[in-house]
Design a protein around this motif. Structure first.
Motif, PDB file in Angstrom:
ATOM      1  N   LEU A   1       0.700  -1.448  -0.124  1.00  0.00           N
ATOM      2  CA  LEU A   1      -0.037   0.050  -0.134  1.00  0.00           C
ATOM      3  C   LEU A   1       0.814   1.362  -0.032  1.00  0.00           C
ATOM      4  O   LEU A   1       0.390   2.283   0.086  1.00  0.00           O
ATOM      5  N   GLY A   2       2.028   1.050   0.087  1.00  0.00           N
ATOM      6  CA  GLY A   2       2.998   2.358   0.138  1.00  0.00           C
ATOM      7  C   GLY A   2       3.130   3.469   1.295  1.00  0.00           C
ATOM      8  O   GLY A   2       2.959   4.503   1.437  1.00  0.00           O
ATOM      9  N   VAL A   3       2.677   2.487   2.599  1.00  0.00           N
ATOM     10  CA  VAL A   3       2.607   3.309   3.743  1.00  0.00           C
ATOM     11  C   VAL A   3       3.486   3.049   4.982  1.00  0.00           C
ATOM     12  O   VAL A   3       3.496   3.542   5.928  1.00  0.00           O
ATOM     13  N   VAL A   4       4.836   2.288   4.439  1.00  0.00           N
ATOM     14  CA  VAL A   4       5.850   2.354   5.364  1.00  0.00           C
ATOM     15  C   VAL A   4       6.429   3.594   5.780  1.00  0.00           C
ATOM     16  O   VAL A   4       6.911   4.367   4.869  1.00  0.00           O
ATOM     17  N   PRO A   5       6.377   4.034   6.864  1.00  0.00           N
ATOM     18  CA  PRO A   5       7.129   5.371   7.160  1.00  0.00           C
ATOM     19  C   PRO A   5       8.671   5.384   6.982  1.00  0.00           C
ATOM     20  O   PRO A   5       9.337   4.436   7.080  1.00  0.00           O
ATOM     21  N   ARG A   6       8.977   6.518   6.356  1.00  0.00           N
ATOM     22  CA  ARG A   6      10.455   6.856   6.206  1.00  0.00           C
ATOM     23  C   ARG A   6      10.989   7.219   7.293  1.00  0.00           C
ATOM     24  O   ARG A   6      11.662   6.724   8.047  1.00  0.00           O
TER      25      ARG A   6
END
Ligand code: SF4
Ligand code: SF4
Length: 655
Positions: free
Chosen positions: A186-191
């Motif tokens: 989902l592209g929600v991994v925090p940077r």
């Protein structure tokens, strides 16, 4: 006791002090909540004030279904739809909540770094095992290096997590693999922690992100940066520096204040100063000084989450939860109320003016106009603590004759860190979650519930927490709790092992009695909700209950929530796969579409979803229904038939 629905609290100590406040004509949060009605448009998240063309109010029509034409017209001056406005407001709550927890974590890391650099001698490494575990997780070399060298590397890595611009936060790897994959897809991994909060604030600015689904992806990313980032860093580093909590016996409620002693209340969230106050309040020199002023000694007590921190590590008693802060001063027995950050009501100042209490700010990020400021010096924490205790002692002789402490307090056991649960259930030589998983599989424990969060002056103090928890226990659901919810449970006597027989269904009671634990486990403060994530992951990793947090027969709740931090916590629970139900009010009700996104779409995306139910019994039943749904999916819905073996059967088995 008055009818619970109308009563301001179910806690007799609170009611006694409210009566005193009214006799003495002192206004409290309870009175102000009566006088100041909440704005219904704002409460539903339908008011935008993100630019100077507003505020724009876009409430749905009352008492009737909206026509498509009416809906199309329901926009702000810039054309922002009710969905966009609702999502922006919700996301700004997540941003503020994540920022608060994470700034707490940052301060802890700063103190840890000062210790590792040898710039302050007052703190030390209390949990070497955890330090080494963190080093292994983070790839910090151990070899022959000193603990302080290792700690310095860890401090630098943690510090960099806040400003990291790309990649993934370290602790994301603590989640089950399947969960990590969902987040990546989902592209929600925090940077980086700061980066996610800043980007969320940017995207909620007028004229930026105008698609609530897209906006919420960033909302989730910032919330995950809190739960699996800032909060987890705070918990882990605090454990290394102040000690990982172990079961500790103490007491709770206003009755812990002592008429003949100097009473110092430490209130807020960050434990560094509180740790030093706990040490210095027992310093014989300070005790002798207190005696020289006519006091029998120094009595330190906690309030809100600072209380949870020092309770779990030092057994310092808790004077009360969020809505009791003014009431503690109204006893007339508090010589100093020492505050740091978060959940400190500005109303404390007016109340303290009615008594002799010194209200002392200690943090430069959180001052109260008119209160005393005694900064916490991170390089010399002991000196700061001593100066504060001395100020409290000097104030003891100024007590007036309006002292009345309710004689109401309750024993509790706190300090159930993940490590403790692991040890208690598995034993020293085979620490594991296996017995817990086995008891969930065999149906003695129906499931797990995290009941967390604040008090809210718009609802009867402590009532929803206690009612919900009792309903869960009755149905064999083991409860993990933090924050002010944990304090409500403790005051109601649910955090002593004896309560298992009284309040639990037979299966849960049997497990609690065998292991010797209370049926509600106190896991700590609000940042320690990260411990619940770790515990849930440990259950997954031990096997037999699916391969993700969303497979577990588990649910979360914050029945009396009020702070933005609660929304951030709720969102990272949901994004971690947990069904999460909030009470009191829900801040997106003005937009059906956006609320559906949170209450329905999220389940498809994350396996967890939001829900809202102000009735605590119904809310508990929703949680139980969810737990049963998960049990069914796991194929463990039929609890194994329990067979009582007689001697003949045993002999047969042995033969
Ligand atoms: S951003 Fe749009 S909806 Fe919000 S206050 Fe400004 S004009 Fe109104
Ligand atoms: S639970 Fe809520 S009210 Fe209590 S200390 Fe935490 S944020 Fe504050």
């Amino acid at each position: 006791m008055p009818d619970e629905k109308q009563a301001k609290s179910i806690d007799p100590a609170t009611l006694e002090m409210l009566a005193k406040a009214s006799e003495e004509n002192i206004s409290t949060v309870f009175d102000r909540a009566d006088k100041l009605k909440a704005c219904p448009i704002g409460a539903d998240g339908s008011c935008c004030k993100n630019c100077a063309m507003g505020p724009c109010r876009v409430p749905p029509p009352k008492g009737k279904e909206e026509t498509p034409k009416e809906k199309a017209a329901r926009v702000g001056v810039c054309g922002a739809t009710a969905e966009t406005i609702s999502a922006r407001n919700f996301c700004r709550m997540i941003a503020a909540g994540s920022a608060s927890h994470s700034d707490h974590g940052r301060r802890v890391v700063e103190a840890f770094k000062l210790m590792a650099e040898g710039k302050t001698k007052d703190f030390e490494i209390k949990d070497e095992q955890k330090l080494l575990k963190l080093a292994l997780d983070m790839g910090v070399p151990i070899g022959e290096r000193s603990n302080m060298e290792i700690a310095l590397d860890i401090a630098k890595i943690c510090e960099a997590e806040f400003g990291r611009q790309e990649g993934e936060l370290y602790f994301i790897k603590n989640a089950p693999l399947k969960r990590q994959e969902i987040w990546r897809k989902l592209g929600v991994v925090p940077r980086g922690i700061d980066r996610e909060v800043v980007e969320l604030m940017h995207r909620t600015h007028t004229g930026v992100d105008q698609d609530y689904r897209n906006l919420m992806l960033q909302g989730v990313r910032a919330a995950l940066a809190d739960g699996w980032g800032g909060s987890m860093i705070a918990t882990e580093i605090q454990d290394v520096m102040f000690g990982t909590p172990t079961p500790t016996l103490s007491e709770i409620n206003l009755g812990v204040l002592k008429e003949d002693m100097v009473n110092v209340i430490i209130h807020g969230h960050e434990p560094a100063l509180a740790e030093m106050l706990a040490v210095e309040s027992e310093n014989p020199e300070m005790v002798a000084y207190a005696r020289s002023k006519g006091a029998a000694g120094i009595n330190l007590a906690g309030m809100c989450c600072t209380a949870n921190e020092i309770l779990m590590r030092h057994g310092v008693p808790i004077a009360g939860n969020y809505l009791q802060q003014e009431l503690a001063i109204i006893t007339g027995a508090v010589d100093a109320m020492v505050v740091d950050v978060q959940c400190i009501m500005q109303g404390l100042l007016e109340v303290s003016r009615c008594f002799h209490t010194r209200l002392i700010n200690t943090d430069n990020r959180a001052k109260i106009t008119g209160a005393e400021y005694m900064p916490f010096d991170e390089l010399h924490p002991k000196d700061s603590a001593r100066a504060i205790i001395k100020a409290a002692i000097d104030n003891f002789p100024n007590r007036r004759d309006n002292v009345r402490i309710p004689h109401i307090k309750q024993s509790l056991i706190a300090g159930f860190s993940h490590e403790t649960i692991n040890y208690l259930l598995g034993g020293l030589f085979r620490a594991s979650y296996r017995p817990l998983n086995d008891n969930i599989i065999n149906g003695r424990i129906r499931g797990l519930a995290g009941v967390v969060g604040c008090n809210n002056a718009r609802t009867t103090h402590d009532s929803a927490h206690v009612t919900m928890i009792k309903e869960l226990l009755k149905n064999d659901v083991l409860v993990l709790s933090t924050g002010c919810a944990a304090m409500a449970a403790a005051k109601a006597g649910l955090m002593v092992p004896e309560s298992a027989a009284k309040f639990c269904g037979p299966g849960l009671a049997e497990v609690c009695e065998t292991v010797g634990i209370p049926p509600v486990l106190h896991l700590g403060s609000c940042v320690d909700n990260s411990r619940i994530l770790i515990a849930a992951t440990a259950v997954v990793k031990d096997g037999g209950l699916g391969d993700d947090i969303s497979d577990l027969p588990a649910a979360g709740a914050a029945p009396e929530w009020m702070s933005e931090k609660a929304i951030a916590i709720g969102q990272y629970f949901v994004a971690s796969g947990v069904y999460t139900v909030f009470g009191t009010t829900f801040p997106t009700m003005g937009s059906k579409e956006f609320t559906n996104h949170l209450f329905k779409d999220m389940e498809e995306m994350y396996g967890g979803k939001w829900d809202f139910q102000p009735d605590p019994v119904r809310a508990a039943q929703l949680m139980i229904a969810h737990i049963d749904k998960k049990r069914k999916a796991l194929g463990i819905d039929k609890a194994r038939e329990r067979v009582l073996y007689d001697m003949a059967m045993r002999r047969e088995l042995e033969g």
